[in-house]
Design a protein around this motif. Structure first.
Motif, PDB file in Angstrom:
ATOM      1  N   ILE A   1       2.981   9.336  14.945  1.00  6.80           N
ATOM      2  CA  ILE A   1       1.998   9.532  16.073  1.00  6.80           C
ATOM      3  C   ILE A   1       0.888  10.415  15.481  1.00  6.80           C
ATOM      4  N   LEU A   2      -0.220  10.516  16.207  1.00  5.51           N
ATOM      5  CA  LEU A   2      -1.316  11.320  15.522  1.00  5.51           C
ATOM      6  C   LEU A   2      -1.380  12.665  15.849  1.00  5.51           C
ATOM      7  N   THR A   3      -0.358  13.213  16.566  1.00  7.63           N
ATOM      8  CA  THR A   3      -0.176  14.618  16.850  1.00  7.63           C
ATOM      9  C   THR A   3       0.723  15.409  15.715  1.00  7.63           C
ATOM     10  N   THR A   4       0.145  16.548  15.214  1.00 11.70           N
ATOM     11  CA  THR A   4       0.816  17.275  14.396  1.00 11.70           C
ATOM     12  C   THR A   4       2.174  17.539  14.897  1.00 11.70           C
ATOM     13  N   ARG A   5       3.139  17.614  14.165  1.00 11.57           N
ATOM     14  CA  ARG A   5       4.484  17.763  14.304  1.00 11.57           C
ATOM     15  C   ARG A   5       5.109  18.812  13.515  1.00 11.57           C
ATOM     16  N   LYS A   6       6.098  19.525  13.759  1.00 16.18           N
ATOM     17  CA  LYS A   6       6.869  20.600  13.045  1.00 16.18           C
ATOM     18  C   LYS A   6       7.563  19.908  12.187  1.00 16.18           C
ATOM     19  N   THR A   7       7.976  20.144  11.022  1.00 18.41           N
ATOM     20  CA  THR A   7       9.191  19.660  10.054  1.00 18.41           C
ATOM     21  C   THR A   7       9.340  20.323   8.942  1.00 18.41           C
ATOM     22  N   ILE A   8      10.432  19.965   8.059  1.00 17.32           N
ATOM     23  CA  ILE A   8      10.661  20.578   6.779  1.00 17.32           C
ATOM     24  C   ILE A   8      10.449  19.723   5.744  1.00 17.32           C
ATOM     25  N   THR A   9      10.431  20.369   4.329  1.00 14.06           N
ATOM     26  CA  THR A   9      10.379  19.482   3.166  1.00 14.06           C
ATOM     27  C   THR A   9      11.780  19.396   2.596  1.00 14.06           C
ATOM     28  N   LYS A  10      11.656  18.499   1.552  1.00 15.84           N
ATOM     29  CA  LYS A  10      13.027  18.495   0.772  1.00 15.84           C
ATOM     30  C   LYS A  10      13.521  19.778   0.161  1.00 15.84           C
ATOM     31  N   GLN A  11      12.330  20.520   0.001  1.00 16.69           N
ATOM     32  CA  GLN A  11      12.839  21.870  -0.849  1.00 16.69           C
ATOM     33  C   GLN A  11      13.223  22.834   0.589  1.00 16.69           C
ATOM     34  N   GLY A  12      13.516  22.582   1.735  1.00 21.62           N
ATOM     35  CA  GLY A  12      13.806  23.396   2.642  1.00 21.62           C
ATOM     36  C   GLY A  12      12.745  24.518   3.425  1.00 21.62           C
TER      37      GLY A  12
ATOM     38  N   ARG B   1       0.779  -1.136   0.077  1.00 23.42           N
ATOM     39  CA  ARG B   1       0.075  -0.043  -0.182  1.00 23.42           C
ATOM     40  C   ARG B   1       0.820   1.255  -0.015  1.00 23.42           C
ATOM     41  N   SER B   2       1.553   1.470  -1.126  1.00 19.14           N
ATOM     42  CA  SER B   2       2.524   2.600  -0.934  1.00 19.14           C
ATOM     43  C   SER B   2       1.773   3.934  -1.000  1.00 19.14           C
ATOM     44  N   LYS B   3       0.518   3.921  -1.683  1.00 18.05           N
ATOM     45  CA  LYS B   3      -0.218   4.921  -1.743  1.00 18.05           C
ATOM     46  C   LYS B   3      -0.538   5.744  -0.171  1.00 18.05           C
ATOM     47  N   ASP B   4      -0.649   5.039   0.591  1.00 18.34           N
ATOM     48  CA  ASP B   4      -0.660   5.594   2.215  1.00 18.34           C
ATOM     49  C   ASP B   4       0.415   6.751   2.361  1.00 18.34           C
ATOM     50  N   TYR B   5       1.357   6.664   1.648  1.00 15.91           N
ATOM     51  CA  TYR B   5       2.582   7.436   2.055  1.00 15.91           C
ATOM     52  C   TYR B   5       2.743   8.960   1.103  1.00 15.91           C
ATOM     53  N   GLY B   6       1.815   8.862   0.207  1.00  9.37           N
ATOM     54  CA  GLY B   6       1.904   9.786  -0.908  1.00  9.37           C
ATOM     55  C   GLY B   6       1.952  11.335  -0.567  1.00  9.37           C
ATOM     56  N   ASP B   7       0.989  11.417   0.526  1.00  9.46           N
ATOM     57  CA  ASP B   7       0.950  12.862   1.012  1.00  9.46           C
ATOM     58  C   ASP B   7       2.298  13.296   1.945  1.00  9.46           C
ATOM     59  N   ILE B   8       3.247  12.484   2.134  1.00  7.36           N
ATOM     60  CA  ILE B   8       4.114  13.102   3.027  1.00  7.36           C
ATOM     61  C   ILE B   8       5.549  12.690   2.051  1.00  7.36           C
ATOM     62  N   LYS B   9       5.311  12.609   0.727  1.00  4.78           N
ATOM     63  CA  LYS B   9       6.273  12.224  -0.012  1.00  4.78           C
ATOM     64  C   LYS B   9       7.542  13.500  -0.091  1.00  4.78           C
TER      65      LYS B   9
ATOM     66  N   TYR C   1      22.255   9.719   0.898  1.00  7.79           N
ATOM     67  CA  TYR C   1      22.203   9.276  -0.279  1.00  7.79           C
ATOM     68  C   TYR C   1      21.540  10.237  -1.453  1.00  7.79           C
ATOM     69  N   GLY C   2      21.060  11.258  -1.023  1.00  5.85           N
ATOM     70  CA  GLY C   2      20.533  12.074  -2.104  1.00  5.85           C
ATOM     71  C   GLY C   2      19.301  11.373  -2.789  1.00  5.85           C
ATOM     72  N   VAL C   3      18.704  10.536  -1.886  1.00  5.64           N
ATOM     73  CA  VAL C   3      17.531   9.505  -2.735  1.00  5.64           C
ATOM     74  C   VAL C   3      16.413   9.742  -1.600  1.00  5.64           C
ATOM     75  N   ARG C   4      15.365  10.041  -1.987  1.00  4.35           N
ATOM     76  CA  ARG C   4      13.962  10.087  -1.120  1.00  4.35           C
ATOM     77  C   ARG C   4      13.127   8.834  -1.309  1.00  4.35           C
ATOM     78  N   ASP C   5      13.209   7.549  -0.733  1.00  6.02           N
ATOM     79  CA  ASP C   5      12.478   6.657  -1.014  1.00  6.02           C
ATOM     80  C   ASP C   5      11.446   6.845   0.198  1.00  6.02           C
ATOM     81  N   TYR C   6      10.108   7.651  -0.275  1.00  2.55           N
ATOM     82  CA  TYR C   6       9.214   8.047   0.681  1.00  2.55           C
ATOM     83  C   TYR C   6       8.146   7.014   1.125  1.00  2.55           C
ATOM     84  N   ARG C   7       8.302   5.780   0.609  1.00  4.17           N
ATOM     85  CA  ARG C   7       7.346   4.538   0.763  1.00  4.17           C
ATOM     86  C   ARG C   7       7.621   3.991   2.055  1.00  4.17           C
ATOM     87  N   GLY C   8       7.118   4.580   3.346  1.00  4.29           N
ATOM     88  CA  GLY C   8       7.387   3.928   4.562  1.00  4.29           C
ATOM     89  C   GLY C   8       8.661   3.396   5.200  1.00  4.29           C
TER      90      GLY C   8
END
Lengths: 367, 367, 367, 367
Positions: free
Chosen positions: C306-317, C91-99, C115-122
């Protein structure tokens, strides 16, 4: 992972340069309880020692080994054994005039291209002097083998010097220690003496082929697929300075045989062990020992240090000429004999331990 | 430590037997970001695949590779890459009648003596089928090399079949892919075809010598003293099934040369790089690349499976006879060509990575 | 050298990602003659399998193991054993929104930085799913141990969940398999059930401490100085996902003891073997087993998903927020229990083989 | 494979016993071109040297290091570096009366059970004296790191002695070098002084917790899955004599946290690099560095040599008593501080080289 180590369980790391204060071998994984004294190891070092006759370099090194760790009351403790040999006759001034020139056939240029450092003192780490450490480790390995496979006998000898080959029909084990070339053929010993004398006087050098035989190795040691007994032997021998080829059993000539001629037929011996009609395999099938003699050969190229002027370049990229006047061997292959023996001893011990580790005792009983 | 692995940083572990469900290579340490698809690897497997012409075994294997891990969206991720090939034409019934007999020249007897297990199905782990895994790993290595040393070109070819040698004066790189023997000499290709045909019909087999050349390898790779480039190449080639000898550059013939003939003189090339008068060294001095062509040769013994009755023994220790009727190669050396190339590719990549690890970029600039 | 391998003689290389077609373990160096079937290994995989109760992730994986090589007629042959598990519920679609987002506490960001590679699938290779391969290898190790040291019994259990510790006075080996937490204390099992239920419903997670005990390990295994038994166990446990601390015997609390309290006094047992007044050492002195129970503990951090919202960044910074809605474990420590057992089994087997390799049989007899 | 080695590319093999002629470290894989003198290494050895104050053993060792190989004109050549320290104050007679007795808490008994050899001279290979070799190797590693990652700063300090913990709010980097305990808290330094004085006079000993922090380590080093940065650090620290527990970041306490408390949130720093709200991870996620401080802690048990009579047995299997009157440390944790730093330096350098080998330069740029 260490680039200066070999062996799997009996692991030897050599260190030191031709003109530093000392060199040696750090040996890990030696079984405990092996009786070993510096004298036992010295015996083999003396065999390799330079300056013993007119056919080897006149550099005078005591090559005296000290055991700095890993033994207690004359017995190995199972911990790392440090075998150290101090350099006593370094004379690095000999090399001053070639400081910026690369000697053709030597590793001066490639070491510089790799490391960016020019250790001009006689080859540094790439000097054949490094092989003293191997011989020390091999001496230790021989003692350790005795406790596990007491019938093993390892003997190296020269079978070819330049274009001159031994007469296999005149092969005599007892001759080997009787002449400066370790050649198992009395006539060859005499002939080669004159040949090499001429070569030495002319300031030239020549290559050689060394054969090392291990008799009494039990069947079943070796570890497919990338740590085969023959693979490890090939690596061990090819790692010796100036070696350009390695053969097991039939070697390169195997290419010329048909299947009928090559395969060693199998019989039962009187002792209830398999016996073979021939030994084209060199005692190894599928990387595992058959119980026959293990036979390895390697070719040593001629010493590159000769008295003829050769063209080369400098560190600065200028074309120039060089003569290497140092103290060198007309046939460095002679001193490679005890080195080949030492490598064989280390590899055999290593595989005896590996076999015992994975399997315990030989499991497959025929009959 | 794994007996079924090779390489230092680019580490390949092969697994699988000739008659199990599958075999493959687990590759660790591949750089990330390398574009690789199953098709790119398949290209090289197809070159080794049996059953392509009358000179290779008629076993029919699709030899289709699957990449089970380590890539994402067509690019390596830096994590282990699993290359799996399923066995599809196993026919283990072929081997039923030799179940208790050891085939001379094969590893049946030594595997049994070592492990106490008789996997009678076509050699099991000691089968040349294992080399498919190497070819898959080599295909991957070739892609990874491109990003680091794009000028590297690796080519294997046969230089001797039985007593027949190529004519070096007629050497033609373009011929290699034009004939079933990968021979760089058009006349030899024709002659050998007739020769091998006769041999095949008689149920016999013959050995061969393969040469593998790597062009465009930068100076400075290799790692003295026990992971020398030539040492690792010797081990890599000797680990291939049926190989009995390995040579670098001048090889065993180096024994016959004098120092004057052997040492390659050094000049400066127009490109500001060192240039050599000859390449007796095979592109390696002191275990480190010179920038010249890396040249390795290895001898493959004749297939031991022949149609002539041979004497042997059984597991029970009784003397008997055997004919191996399976589907075999009259000159297994043919299929060793892509295997030798694959091993060269893996070793070169490994040393490029090692050099980068210890040193970063080539440090020693001449001139 | 392989970064994805562990063990010296019993060498395990795991491969595969959470969302690729398969994952597995390539095992080299297993002794031959070990009876092993897929079912024997499946037994342990089933213990780790997700989705078995409400306390573990609802991902549904059959986790069915196949043995692709290294056995013949139900017995190991001494060659590499490939244990493969196909991924069936990816079910890799589960992870699409956090790509493009990095999940805090996860390795997404560091894998990308490396590695410079983002394997976002889980989680890709860093997913706890990798531990299935370890459990498979551990199942094999358990069978191999039986032939060498039949009294060895390896048991893992939870001793702390969040702030809740077990009552050591109520320790009951038989309780361990009776509850979903593998806790050796009936009261704790009840209490923790309620505690974790609340936590799960709130979408939170919590850490845990696992203890693994190996009983019946003979004295004398382990190999100083850098492959000590405790060193290898520390590495083995620390390599498990989410582990942040490892203890042997008294562990971190050893800091608080005086020499009088800490040293285990020695007596002679009725069986002629040494006996100790206590086991602060955790069964290991100087890196070598004493013959007492080997006791290791490790702390597993709370699941970062976890189900709590957490602060983070994207690949784009760019700064952003994230909620990880996937199917996750409120206490991933539960499923770490069979993983810890597997690592213990692999390490113990490895050292049994190493000891046999270097030494043969236990040499130092007291009395 | 060597049991007395650690590191992948920067490979350190230590050798030598407490009462042999010398001990040292054979270091392979060091980058070339690193400026290093004996004095630079001596600096760190002096920090560990015994007999400097009343809190450490009164054994008087010069601990003078010699560089026997691998450097030329003050610069590393890329070949093995031999660091040797001669033992000068051995006094093995001190140990004569315990010749046949096993000291509780020491490795005497397990070494004997493993190897069958009783080297009664002060612990032999299991002596803490071995750590001098590590400190020498660490000194070299620090110099090599400078060329690759010049911002790295490695500092060890004591955070707990017996039941006494430092006050984290009073943490002061500058205090560390100001007191004999390497404690970053002035008040603790004073208090502990009195505490340890009492303990020393009573002939007792106590444990400690050491923390080692590496600042300035770039993001992206470490190598999943079994050579994770935290895995290698855990092994490195656990291999130090008397260590019973290792923690990364939050460590064992991670068990007590919820997912909300544990995960470090991510932001963008002013310098365009990721920044974290906290460092529960200890600077490592998925085995790879985040760019934050790398934080490791380890617990050292109390010295087992105390002036209280303890029950034990002899080699002959008789029950007896023992007092160890030698020259010992009341808190051996003090001298473990520079040892922990050295191990950190070796591990960091090793992973910098590994990263460069597999990947070249950091590939994944955020933003």
């Amino acid at each position: 992972m260490s680039m200066n180590s070999f062996g799997h369980l009996f692991r030897v790391t050599t260190w030191g340069e031709s003109h530093g204060p000392a060199l040696g071998a750090t040996v890990d994984g030696c079984p405990p309880g092996v009786e070993v004294t510096p004298e036992m190891i010295q015996h083999w070092l003396d065999k390799r020692k330079p300056g013993q006759n007119k056919y080897t370099t006149q550099r005078r090194e005591a090559d005296e080994v000290r055991i700095l760790s890993g033994t207690f009351e004359g017995v190995t403790t199972g911990t790392p054994i440090q075998l150290m040999i101090e350099n006593t006759d370094q004379r690095s001034k000999d090399y001053g005039d070639i400081k910026d020139k690369f000697r053709p056939g030597h590793a001066d240029i490639t070491y510089f291209q790799k490391y960016g450092v020019r250790d001009y003192r006689g080859g540094g780490r790439s000097s054949a002097r490094e092989t003293a450490s191997r011989v020390a480790a091999g001496g230790l390995a021989r003692e350790a083998i005795k406790a596990i496979a007491p019938n093993v006998q390892i003997t190296g000898y020269m079978v070819q010097m330049g274009p001159n080959k031994i007469n296999r029909d005149a092969f005599d084990w007892d001759q080997i220690a009787q002449n400066p070339f370790w050649v198992p053929d009395a006539q060859a010993a005499t002939d080669w003496s004159a040949y090499l004398d001429d070569l030495r006087k002319s300031g030239s050098s020549v290559g050689a082929i060394i054969e090392v035989t291990a008799r009494g190795v039990p069947a079943g040691i070796g570890a497919p697929v990338y740590a085969k007994l023959d693979t490890d032997l090939a690596a061990a021998m090819m790692s010796i300075n100036a070696v350009k080829g390695v053969e097991i059993g039939e070697g390169m000539s195997a290419a010329m045989l048909t299947g009928e001629l090559n395969a060693d037929e199998i019989f039962m011996g009187d002792d209830g062990q398999p016996r073979y009609s021939s030994n084209h395999s060199g005692g190894i099938l599928g990387g595992i020992s058959t119980g026959q003699d293990i036979v390895v050969r390697f070719a040593v190229k001629p010493t590159s240090s000769i008295l003829t002027t050769r063209k080369t370049i400098t560190k600065q990229g200028e074309e120039t000429e060089i003569i290497t006047k140092g103290r060198h061997d007309p046939c460095v292959g002679i001193r490679a004999v005890p080195v080949g023996e030492a490598m064989m001893a280390c590899v055999i011990l290593d595989h005896l331990l590996l076999h015992r580790g994975q399997i315990g005792t030989n499991r497959g009983h025929i009959g």
